[in-house]
Scaffold this motif. Structure first.
Motif, PDB file in Angstrom:
ATOM      1  N   VAL A  24       0.642  -1.156  -0.194  1.00  0.00           N
ATOM      2  CA  VAL A  24      -0.054   0.150  -0.141  1.00  0.00           C
ATOM      3  C   VAL A  24       0.935   1.249  -0.172  1.00  0.00           C
ATOM      4  O   VAL A  24       0.578   2.149  -0.850  1.00  0.00           O
ATOM      5  N   LEU A  25       1.781   1.191   0.923  1.00  0.00           N
ATOM      6  CA  LEU A  25       2.925   2.426   1.093  1.00  0.00           C
ATOM      7  C   LEU A  25       3.412   2.760  -0.513  1.00  0.00           C
ATOM      8  O   LEU A  25       3.766   3.853  -0.988  1.00  0.00           O
ATOM      9  N   ALA A  26       3.898   1.743  -1.087  1.00  0.00           N
ATOM     10  CA  ALA A  26       4.429   1.797  -2.446  1.00  0.00           C
ATOM     11  C   ALA A  26       3.416   2.266  -3.609  1.00  0.00           C
ATOM     12  O   ALA A  26       4.066   2.837  -4.435  1.00  0.00           O
ATOM     13  N   LEU A  27       1.937   2.039  -3.455  1.00  0.00           N
ATOM     14  CA  LEU A  27       1.027   2.271  -4.456  1.00  0.00           C
ATOM     15  C   LEU A  27       0.416   3.551  -4.010  1.00  0.00           C
ATOM     16  O   LEU A  27      -0.511   4.028  -4.867  1.00  0.00           O
ATOM     17  N   LEU A  28       0.451   4.060  -2.687  1.00  0.00           N
ATOM     18  CA  LEU A  28      -0.040   5.378  -2.383  1.00  0.00           C
ATOM     19  C   LEU A  28       0.163   6.359  -3.535  1.00  0.00           C
ATOM     20  O   LEU A  28       1.314   6.889  -3.826  1.00  0.00           O
ATOM     21  N   LYS A  33      -1.969  11.210   1.811  1.00  0.00           N
ATOM     22  CA  LYS A  33      -2.939  10.288   1.934  1.00  0.00           C
ATOM     23  C   LYS A  33      -2.189   9.266   3.147  1.00  0.00           C
ATOM     24  O   LYS A  33      -2.888   8.566   3.720  1.00  0.00           O
ATOM     25  N   LEU A  34      -1.102   9.393   3.531  1.00  0.00           N
ATOM     26  CA  LEU A  34      -0.349   8.719   4.441  1.00  0.00           C
ATOM     27  C   LEU A  34      -1.016   8.673   5.912  1.00  0.00           C
ATOM     28  O   LEU A  34      -1.362   7.554   6.729  1.00  0.00           O
ATOM     29  N   PRO A  35      -1.511   9.781   6.421  1.00  0.00           N
ATOM     30  CA  PRO A  35      -2.252   9.849   7.803  1.00  0.00           C
ATOM     31  C   PRO A  35      -3.530   9.123   7.705  1.00  0.00           C
ATOM     32  O   PRO A  35      -3.717   8.541   8.722  1.00  0.00           O
ATOM     33  N   VAL A  36      -4.255   9.071   6.602  1.00  0.00           N
ATOM     34  CA  VAL A  36      -5.451   8.467   6.810  1.00  0.00           C
ATOM     35  C   VAL A  36      -5.090   6.837   6.652  1.00  0.00           C
ATOM     36  O   VAL A  36      -5.832   6.221   7.471  1.00  0.00           O
ATOM     37  N   PHE A  37      -4.110   6.228   5.864  1.00  0.00           N
ATOM     38  CA  PHE A  37      -3.729   5.118   6.147  1.00  0.00           C
ATOM     39  C   PHE A  37      -3.345   4.522   7.495  1.00  0.00           C
ATOM     40  O   PHE A  37      -3.503   3.487   8.150  1.00  0.00           O
TER      41      PHE A  37
END
Length: 385
Positions: A24-28, A33-37
């Motif tokens: 997921v981090l690679a495809l973000l 969007k990182l805080p949402v994840f």
């Protein structure tokens, strides 16, 4: 002196969860969007560690007259409202979930209630239990997505039905008066469900933690936390891969729904949060060695999960969400539809409970029903998720 027994991790599950997070981090699509994840991962962990869920609380109320579990869940939107309502009204770039009170809300919530009891979990419960390895929920999940697509096709016609309009305490009374009214309505709803009983401190603490994390999700994404919009998008993406012309449908023709359909699947906050919730549950369950993948699921159980998933998907689309998007998100937004969603869900739960034996499910939640948990899914006429 008793020795401390540490949980034995399920290493394959733990490695699978970590690999999923890395993917997921690679495809973000963007770093913002990182805080949402991150908050979604925390929610998945919290649901597992707190054993938080909704369906058992409804059954305890309807079968045993015990409203402690369901009543305790009202603290989650109350805590989230401390952030969602004033910030949503006073700060730019933030929105709230406000929906009209009418036949789509009432009918959709009833349909969702039937599905919740047949699938043995709600929207968030489906994702959390799937992350824990539940075979039942891995059957329910794709059918939930299918039901969401079917419901999206019904939304334009449903929105033309008569309604009583929106009751938005924030718009009527301002941010602080609206917050006071919202908390008073949530307290009244909880007292009606509790009927003189009092939930445990653990149940209240669990609901408050979920409410805090829901507030953080709001700050991270700009909208209240929601589940079912993301699941509906997953179903629509698969339908397009199979040749369906989803953009030709009114719900998907323009606006944020069209943008979500054409963009990356992780670009929609609800979709990204759904993935994070599932992976967080997987990591927490695997770290404790509490995966449920070995629990058997017979044909009747699979049929109940499939039917329950479809009904939840349809109902959530028509009722503007599930326990998270409608109750938690709507309630925290100061919209009366959030509390009425719970009331409208009860008749559906009553029917679903009576259908459970047909699908090999018990009708009693047991002596220690888990505290309830929580929805997101406004139609295109409402604020984008």
């Amino acid at each position: 002196m008793a020795s401390l027994v540490l949980p034995r991790p399920h290493w394959p599950g733990l490695l699978l969860g970590l690999a999923g997070v890395a993917l997921v981090l690679a495809l973000l699509p963007q770093p913002a969007k990182l805080p949402v994840f991150a908050v979604a991962l925390a929610l998945g962990v919290a649901f597992v560690l707190l054993d938080y869920g909704f369906a058992g609380g409804y059954r305890a109320l309807l079968e045993q007259g015990d409203g402690r579990a369901l009543g305790a869940s009202f603290i989650a939107p109350a805590v989230a409202a401390l952030v969602v309502l004033p910030v949503g009204l006073l700060a730019e770039g933030f929105g709230r979930f406000v929906a009209p009170i009418g036949l789509p809300l009432l009918g959709g919530a009833m349909v969702f209630g039937v599905g919740m009891q047949l699938a043995n979990g709600c929207g968030s419960g489906t994702l959390v239990a799937a992350g824990q390895g539940s075979r039942r929920m891995w059957v329910a999940l794709p059918f939930f997505c299918l039901g969401g697509v079917l419901g999206s096709l019904m939304v334009p016609a449903a929105m033309r039905l008569p309604d009583l309009g929106v009751v938005d305490f924030g718009a009527l009374l301002g941010p602080w008066g609206g917050l006071a009214a919202t908390l008073a309505v949530l307290l009244a709803g909880a007292l009606l469900v509790l009927r003189g009983a009092w939930p445990s401190a653990a149940a209240l603490r669990a609901g408050a933690i979920i409410g805090v994390l829901a507030g953080l999700m709001f700050l991270a994404s700009g909208l209240p936390w929601g589940i079912t919009t993301g699941l509906t998008l997953w179903g629509a993406k698969v339908a397009m891969m199979m040749g369906a012309d989803m953009p030709a449908a009114a719900f998907w023709a323009e606006g944020w729904t069209r943008a979500a359909l054409e963009g990356p699947v992780l670009a929609l906050d609800s979709s990204l949060a759904d993935v994070g919730l599932l992976l967080g549950a997987l990591l927490a369950a695997a770290a404790q060695g509490r995966l449920r993948h070995r629990q058997p699921l017979g044909l009747r159980g699979a049929a109940g999960a499939a039917l329950g998933g479809v009904l939840m998907g349809v109902g959530a689309r028509l009722a503007f969400g599930c326990n998270v998007g409608a109750f938690l998100g709507g309630g925290a937004s100061g919209s009366l539809h959030g509390v009425l969603w719970v009331a409208a869900t009860l008749p559906g739960c009553w029917l679903g409970i009576r259908l459970r034996p047909v699908f090999g499910l018990p009708t009693s939640p047991g002596p220690a029903a888990p505290p309830p948990h929580p929805p997101r899914s406004p139609p295109s006429a409402l604020p984008a998720p």
